[in-house]
Design an enzyme around this catalytic site. Structure first.
Site, short mmCIF file in Angstrom:
data_model
loop_
_atom_site.label_atom_id
_atom_site.label_comp_id
_atom_site.label_asym_id
_atom_site.label_seq_id
_atom_site.Cartn_x
_atom_site.Cartn_y
_atom_site.Cartn_z
N PHE A 165 43.80 46.71 37.25
CA PHE A 165 44.79 47.37 36.41
C PHE A 165 45.03 48.82 36.79
O PHE A 165 46.08 49.38 36.50
CB PHE A 165 44.33 47.31 34.94
CG PHE A 165 43.24 48.29 34.61
CD1 PHE A 165 43.55 49.50 34.01
CD2 PHE A 165 41.92 48.02 34.91
CE1 PHE A 165 42.55 50.42 33.72
CE2 PHE A 165 40.92 48.92 34.63
CZ PHE A 165 41.23 50.13 34.03
N LYS A 189 47.89 37.76 42.09
CA LYS A 189 47.53 37.66 40.68
C LYS A 189 47.25 39.07 40.19
O LYS A 189 46.16 39.61 40.37
CB LYS A 189 46.30 36.77 40.50
CG LYS A 189 46.19 36.05 39.14
CD LYS A 189 46.15 36.96 37.95
CE LYS A 189 44.80 37.63 37.77
NZ LYS A 189 44.75 38.48 36.50
N GLU A 192 46.58 41.44 34.04
CA GLU A 192 47.43 41.12 32.89
C GLU A 192 47.69 42.35 32.03
O GLU A 192 48.52 42.30 31.11
CB GLU A 192 46.81 40.00 32.06
CG GLU A 192 45.42 40.24 31.53
CD GLU A 192 44.32 39.79 32.47
OE1 GLU A 192 43.25 39.38 31.98
OE2 GLU A 192 44.52 39.86 33.72
N SER A 242 35.70 45.30 39.35
CA SER A 242 34.33 45.69 39.01
C SER A 242 33.32 44.94 39.88
O SER A 242 33.61 43.86 40.41
CB SER A 242 34.06 45.40 37.53
OG SER A 242 34.03 44.00 37.30
N CYS A 297 38.76 54.49 41.06
CA CYS A 297 37.49 53.99 41.58
C CYS A 297 36.61 55.14 42.08
O CYS A 297 35.39 55.04 42.05
CB CYS A 297 37.73 53.02 42.73
SG CYS A 297 38.63 51.53 42.26
#
Length: 306
Positions: A165, A189, A192, A242, A297
């Site tokens: 995200f 993908k 969301e 993660s 990150c």
């Protein structure tokens, strides 16, 4: 209404909240799964949209579309592929402000920060436009007595990208320009939490002349992730997220015979030496730790003073 406009349009009632679709076979595909997840406006906390969550049939349809796209795209000459890459490069550069506003509307980083994210992704697009050179094979005559040695570089097929995200444009652009330049078809993908950037990129690829199915966006949750990890028709997986999920991605995808890139979480340390300008250190520590709400990150999470 364009994708850029719809991503920032306020919803007045629950009935007005749009459902963000998939991108399959070169166009938006409304979901029939009946499953959705909320997408929030980070400035207000209000639900701005619902994103479709794919079921097994939609996962299969997305992968099947990518397989058809691969059959077409892999037969394009390198020069024809390069032409599409150049068109995508020019369109992205001309309209990147639209993409930045979508990122801001769903992720929350300011537009200037979103533009910086896109610029980092553009570096990989630039690299991909020069891929004809990297796709060359090699031939060595008489490497051993009477033995010639040669190598070929060929596309894998359908490749999956599972992106996080915090960088909804940059992280996918780490991967898909290279994959597409090499003749593969991509199933992306996205997270969301901020799924609209992926749809905008898909529409831009279509405008650039990419054949249907070569760039697919599969909206979803763990069911969609597992569908890509376990499908025998997906040759490789690239993931950023993660560390625990990276381990799961690596284990599951490799168990199913795929090539895997699984990049887990990382946090940086700031080392402050005795002769440092402490005012500058304090300013930079705050910027590095809390820029983009600390969702980078490489955000500074530890300051170590010597």
């Amino acid at each position: 209404m364009s994708i850029a406009e719809s991503a920032v349009a306020p919803a007045t009632t629950e009935a007005d909240v749009r459902v963000i679709p998939h991108w399959i076979d070169g166009g938006e595909r409304a979901s029939t799964s009946g499953r959705t997840a909320p997408v929030y406006n980070p400035a207000t906390g209000a639900v701005s949209a619902q994103v479709a969550l794919a079921d097994e049939a939609e996962i299969d349809a997305a992968i099947a579309s990518a397989l058809r796209g691969y059959e077409v795209w892999s037969q394009f000459s390198i020069a024809r592929r390069q032409s599409v890459l150049f068109s995508f490069r020019e369109l992205l550069n001309a309209r990147k402000r639209e993409l930045a506003e979508i990122i801001t509307a769903e992720h929350g980083k300011v537009v200037s920060d979103a533009m910086g994210e896109i610029l980092r992704g553009q570096e990989v697009v630039e690299l991909a436009t020069g891929f004809p050179h990297f796709l060359k094979g090699a031939f060595s005559e008489n490497a051993s007595s009477g033995i010639d040695v040669y190598s070929l570089k060929q596309p894998l097929g359908v490749v999956g990208i599972i992106s996080p995200f915090n960088f909804p444009a940059m992280v996918p652009m780490w991967f898909f320009p290279i994959a597409i330049a090499a003749g593969n078809a991509v199933v992306l993908k996205p997270s969301e939490k901020d799924p609209s950037a992926a749809l905008w990129l898909a529409a831009l690829w279509r405008e650039a002349g990419l054949p249907d199915g070569v760039f697919t966006v599969l909206q979803g949750d763990k069911l969609a992730v597992d569908g890509l990890l376990e499908s025998p028709d997906v040759a490789s997986i690239s993931f950023v997220g993660s560390t625990p999920i990276a381990q799961y991605i690596y284990e599951t995808a490799s168990k199913h015979g795929k090539r895997v890139q699984a990049l887990g979480g990382a946090k940086n340390h700031m080392l402050v030496l005795p002769d440092a300008d402490l005012d500058l250190v304090a300013d930079q520590a705050v910027n590095a730790g809390y820029g983009a709400a600390g969702e980078r990150c490489m955000a500074i999470s530890v300051v170590l003073a010597v």
